[in-house]
Design a protein around this motif. Sequence first.
Motif, PDB file in Angstrom:
ATOM      1  N   THR A  93       0.814  -1.211   0.000  1.00 49.69           N
ATOM      2  CA  THR A  93       0.000   0.000   0.000  1.00 49.69           C
ATOM      3  C   THR A  93       0.850   1.264   0.000  1.00 49.69           C
ATOM      4  O   THR A  93       0.562   2.230  -0.717  1.00 49.69           O
ATOM      5  N   VAL A  94       1.910   1.255   0.821  1.00 51.58           N
ATOM      6  CA  VAL A  94       2.722   2.469   0.965  1.00 51.58           C
ATOM      7  C   VAL A  94       4.038   2.387   0.190  1.00 51.58           C
ATOM      8  O   VAL A  94       4.885   3.276   0.299  1.00 51.58           O
ATOM      9  N   HIS A  95       4.209   1.311  -0.579  1.00 55.03           N
ATOM     10  CA  HIS A  95       5.398   1.138  -1.428  1.00 55.03           C
ATOM     11  C   HIS A  95       6.691   1.156  -0.610  1.00 55.03           C
ATOM     12  O   HIS A  95       7.654   1.850  -0.955  1.00 55.03           O
ATOM     13  N   VAL A  96       6.684   0.389   0.480  1.00 55.76           N
ATOM     14  CA  VAL A  96       7.870   0.229   1.324  1.00 55.76           C
ATOM     15  C   VAL A  96       8.442  -1.162   1.092  1.00 55.76           C
ATOM     16  O   VAL A  96       7.700  -2.147   1.094  1.00 55.76           O
ATOM     17  N   PRO A  97       9.758  -1.290   0.850  1.00 58.61           N
ATOM     18  CA  PRO A  97      10.339  -2.621   0.645  1.00 58.61           C
ATOM     19  C   PRO A  97      10.200  -3.486   1.896  1.00 58.61           C
ATOM     20  O   PRO A  97      10.382  -3.000   3.018  1.00 58.61           O
ATOM     21  N   LEU A  98       9.873  -4.754   1.671  1.00 59.87           N
ATOM     22  CA  LEU A  98       9.617  -5.688   2.764  1.00 59.87           C
ATOM     23  C   LEU A  98      10.494  -6.921   2.621  1.00 59.87           C
ATOM     24  O   LEU A  98      10.595  -7.509   1.536  1.00 59.87           O
ATOM     25  N   LEU A  99      11.117  -7.312   3.726  1.00 63.53           N
ATOM     26  CA  LEU A  99      11.875  -8.561   3.795  1.00 63.53           C
ATOM     27  C   LEU A  99      11.284  -9.404   4.910  1.00 63.53           C
ATOM     28  O   LEU A  99      10.959  -8.898   5.985  1.00 63.53           O
ATOM     29  N   VAL A 100      11.142 -10.704   4.662  1.00 66.35           N
ATOM     30  CA  VAL A 100      10.673 -11.645   5.684  1.00 66.35           C
ATOM     31  C   VAL A 100      11.877 -12.418   6.205  1.00 66.35           C
ATOM     32  O   VAL A 100      12.588 -13.069   5.424  1.00 66.35           O
ATOM     33  N   PRO A 229       3.030 -14.925   2.224  1.00 65.91           N
ATOM     34  CA  PRO A 229       2.328 -14.229   1.147  1.00 65.91           C
ATOM     35  C   PRO A 229       3.077 -14.385  -0.180  1.00 65.91           C
ATOM     36  O   PRO A 229       4.318 -14.422  -0.198  1.00 65.91           O
ATOM     37  N   PRO A 230       2.360 -14.493  -1.290  1.00 63.16           N
ATOM     38  CA  PRO A 230       3.016 -14.661  -2.593  1.00 63.16           C
ATOM     39  C   PRO A 230       4.016 -13.543  -2.871  1.00 63.16           C
ATOM     40  O   PRO A 230       3.772 -12.372  -2.565  1.00 63.16           O
ATOM     41  N   GLY A 231       5.161 -13.927  -3.441  1.00 60.59           N
ATOM     42  CA  GLY A 231       6.171 -12.953  -3.819  1.00 60.59           C
ATOM     43  C   GLY A 231       7.057 -12.475  -2.695  1.00 60.59           C
ATOM     44  O   GLY A 231       7.823 -11.513  -2.881  1.00 60.59           O
ATOM     45  N   SER A 232       6.983 -13.101  -1.529  1.00 60.80           N
ATOM     46  CA  SER A 232       7.777 -12.654  -0.391  1.00 60.80           C
ATOM     47  C   SER A 232       9.267 -12.825  -0.656  1.00 60.80           C
ATOM     48  O   SER A 232       9.705 -13.851  -1.171  1.00 60.80           O
ATOM     49  N   GLN A 233      10.039 -11.806  -0.309  1.00 61.54           N
ATOM     50  CA  GLN A 233      11.494 -11.911  -0.313  1.00 61.54           C
ATOM     51  C   GLN A 233      11.911 -12.386   1.069  1.00 61.54           C
ATOM     52  O   GLN A 233      11.560 -11.763   2.076  1.00 61.54           O
ATOM     53  N   ALA A 235      14.785 -13.941   3.942  1.00 59.42           N
ATOM     54  CA  ALA A 235      16.141 -14.163   4.449  1.00 59.42           C
ATOM     55  C   ALA A 235      16.061 -15.261   5.500  1.00 59.42           C
ATOM     56  O   ALA A 235      15.143 -15.276   6.322  1.00 59.42           O
ATOM     57  N   ALA A 236      17.048 -16.162   5.486  1.00 55.17           N
ATOM     58  CA  ALA A 236      17.036 -17.291   6.417  1.00 55.17           C
ATOM     59  C   ALA A 236      17.827 -17.016   7.687  1.00 55.17           C
ATOM     60  O   ALA A 236      17.676 -17.737   8.666  1.00 55.17           O
ATOM     61  N   THR A 237      18.657 -15.981   7.678  1.00 55.44           N
ATOM     62  CA  THR A 237      19.507 -15.703   8.835  1.00 55.44           C
ATOM     63  C   THR A 237      19.469 -14.223   9.193  1.00 55.44           C
ATOM     64  O   THR A 237      19.136 -13.364   8.356  1.00 55.44           O
ATOM     65  N   VAL A 238      19.853 -13.934  10.434  1.00 53.89           N
ATOM     66  CA  VAL A 238      19.954 -12.549  10.877  1.00 53.89           C
ATOM     67  C   VAL A 238      20.984 -11.800  10.040  1.00 53.89           C
ATOM     68  O   VAL A 238      20.784 -10.626   9.685  1.00 53.89           O
ATOM     69  N   GLU A 239      22.081 -12.455   9.711  1.00 55.43           N
ATOM     70  CA  GLU A 239      23.141 -11.819   8.924  1.00 55.43           C
ATOM     71  C   GLU A 239      22.625 -11.390   7.559  1.00 55.43           C
ATOM     72  O   GLU A 239      22.925 -10.280   7.082  1.00 55.43           O
ATOM     73  N   GLU A 240      21.838 -12.239   6.904  1.00 56.51           N
ATOM     74  CA  GLU A 240      21.267 -11.879   5.601  1.00 56.51           C
ATOM     75  C   GLU A 240      20.340 -10.670   5.730  1.00 56.51           C
ATOM     76  O   GLU A 240      20.365  -9.757   4.893  1.00 56.51           O
ATOM     77  N   ALA A 241      19.520 -10.673   6.764  1.00 59.89           N
ATOM     78  CA  ALA A 241      18.585  -9.566   6.959  1.00 59.89           C
ATOM     79  C   ALA A 241      19.328  -8.267   7.279  1.00 59.89           C
ATOM     80  O   ALA A 241      18.951  -7.190   6.790  1.00 59.89           O
ATOM     81  N   ALA A 242      20.367  -8.356   8.079  1.00 58.10           N
ATOM     82  CA  ALA A 242      21.152  -7.162   8.415  1.00 58.10           C
ATOM     83  C   ALA A 242      21.834  -6.596   7.173  1.00 58.10           C
ATOM     84  O   ALA A 242      21.874  -5.364   6.979  1.00 58.10           O
ATOM     85  N   THR A 243      22.340  -7.453   6.311  1.00 57.30           N
ATOM     86  CA  THR A 243      22.967  -7.004   5.066  1.00 57.30           C
ATOM     87  C   THR A 243      21.950  -6.288   4.194  1.00 57.30           C
ATOM     88  O   THR A 243      22.230  -5.229   3.600  1.00 57.30           O
ATOM     89  N   TRP A 244      20.743  -6.851   4.105  1.00 57.00           N
ATOM     90  CA  TRP A 244      19.651  -6.233   3.334  1.00 57.00           C
ATOM     91  C   TRP A 244      19.356  -4.835   3.850  1.00 57.00           C
ATOM     92  O   TRP A 244      19.183  -3.884   3.067  1.00 57.00           O
ATOM     93  N   ALA A 245      19.278  -4.685   5.182  1.00 54.94           N
ATOM     94  CA  ALA A 245      18.972  -3.387   5.765  1.00 54.94           C
ATOM     95  C   ALA A 245      20.102  -2.391   5.541  1.00 54.94           C
ATOM     96  O   ALA A 245      19.869  -1.214   5.224  1.00 54.94           O
ATOM     97  N   ARG A 246      21.334  -2.832   5.691  1.00 52.98           N
ATOM     98  CA  ARG A 246      22.490  -1.930   5.520  1.00 52.98           C
ATOM     99  C   ARG A 246      22.571  -1.402   4.092  1.00 52.98           C
ATOM    100  O   ARG A 246      22.953  -0.242   3.867  1.00 52.98           O
ATOM    101  N   ARG A 247      22.218  -2.216   3.134  1.00 53.58           N
ATOM    102  CA  ARG A 247      22.284  -1.782   1.734  1.00 53.58           C
ATOM    103  C   ARG A 247      21.283  -0.676   1.434  1.00 53.58           C
ATOM    104  O   ARG A 247      21.422   0.034   0.441  1.00 53.58           O
TER     105      ARG A 247
END
Length: 249
Positions: A93-100, A229-233, A235-247
Motif C-alpha cells: 500500500t505504501v510502497h515500502v520494501p519488505l523482507l521476511v 504471502p506470494p512474492g515474499s522476499q 532471508a534465512a539468517t539474521v546476517e542476511e537480513a542485516a545485510t539487506w537493511a544496511r544496503r
Amino acid sequence: MHLLILGGTTEARRLAEALTGPSAPAGLRVTSSLAGRVAAPRLPAGGEVRVGGFGGPEGLARWLREHRVDALIDATHPFAETISAGAAQAARTVHVPLLVLRRPAWAPVPGDDWHRVSDLPEAAATARRLGRRIFLTTGRMGLAAFAHLHDAWFLVRSVDPPEPPCPPHLEVLLDRGPFTLDGERDLLRRHAVDVLVTKDSGGAATAPKLTAAREAGVPVVLVDRPSLPPGSQVAATVEEAATWARRRS
C-alpha cells in the motif's frame, strides 16, 4: 533511514541489536514492534520499541506513513500468519520494501517418527490416535483444538498461562526456551510422555525436544508452517537480513 522490525522472536532481537550496535550504519533508526501477547517479553538491547497491534493492515500502513518508515522487516514467528499477511499488504500500500526473516524449518533425521499435519485440529486427532499422555508445545492460544479430548492427559508448556477452553486433564508448565537436551529427556521420562505435539517453528532454542523424543521412541506430531504471502522476499539468517537493511541505509 527508518527501519521497522516486526519482532517478538530471538532473530528479531538479534537483528535489532546488530543494526544498533557499534558497527551499525550511521543514520539508521531502528524500531522494533512487539504484538504484546506475552506478559513479560524479552526486549532488544538497542533501538526503539513499541508494544501493541496496529489495527490491521490499514493501521500498519498508516503507521508506516506517519513515522516515515523506509523499510520493513517481518521477523515474527513462522506461525504469525495474520501478521505476515497484513505486513505484506501494508508494504504494498505504501510502497515500502519488505523482507521476511524466517529461520529454516526443522528437517527429520534417521530415527525420527514424525507425523506431519496441516493444522491443530488434525494434530489433535493424530495425537489421540498415537497415545494418551501428550506433551503439547504449540503455545497457549491453540488449546481449544484439544479441549474435546477427555480421555487423554496433557502436559502443556507455555510462556504465559493458557486460556480456556482447555483439555480437562492437564498439567501446565510455565517456561521459556532455550531448553537443554538433558532437561527434555528428564521431562519426557518423568511425565511418561508417549506423544509430542509441536509446531514446525525451527531454530535451536526448542529443538532439543525433538532429539529427546527420537531417543525415547516417542512419536512427534508436527504442524506444518503456513505459507508466506506470494512474492515474499525471504532471508534465512539474521546476517542476511542485516545485510539487506544496511544496503538500504
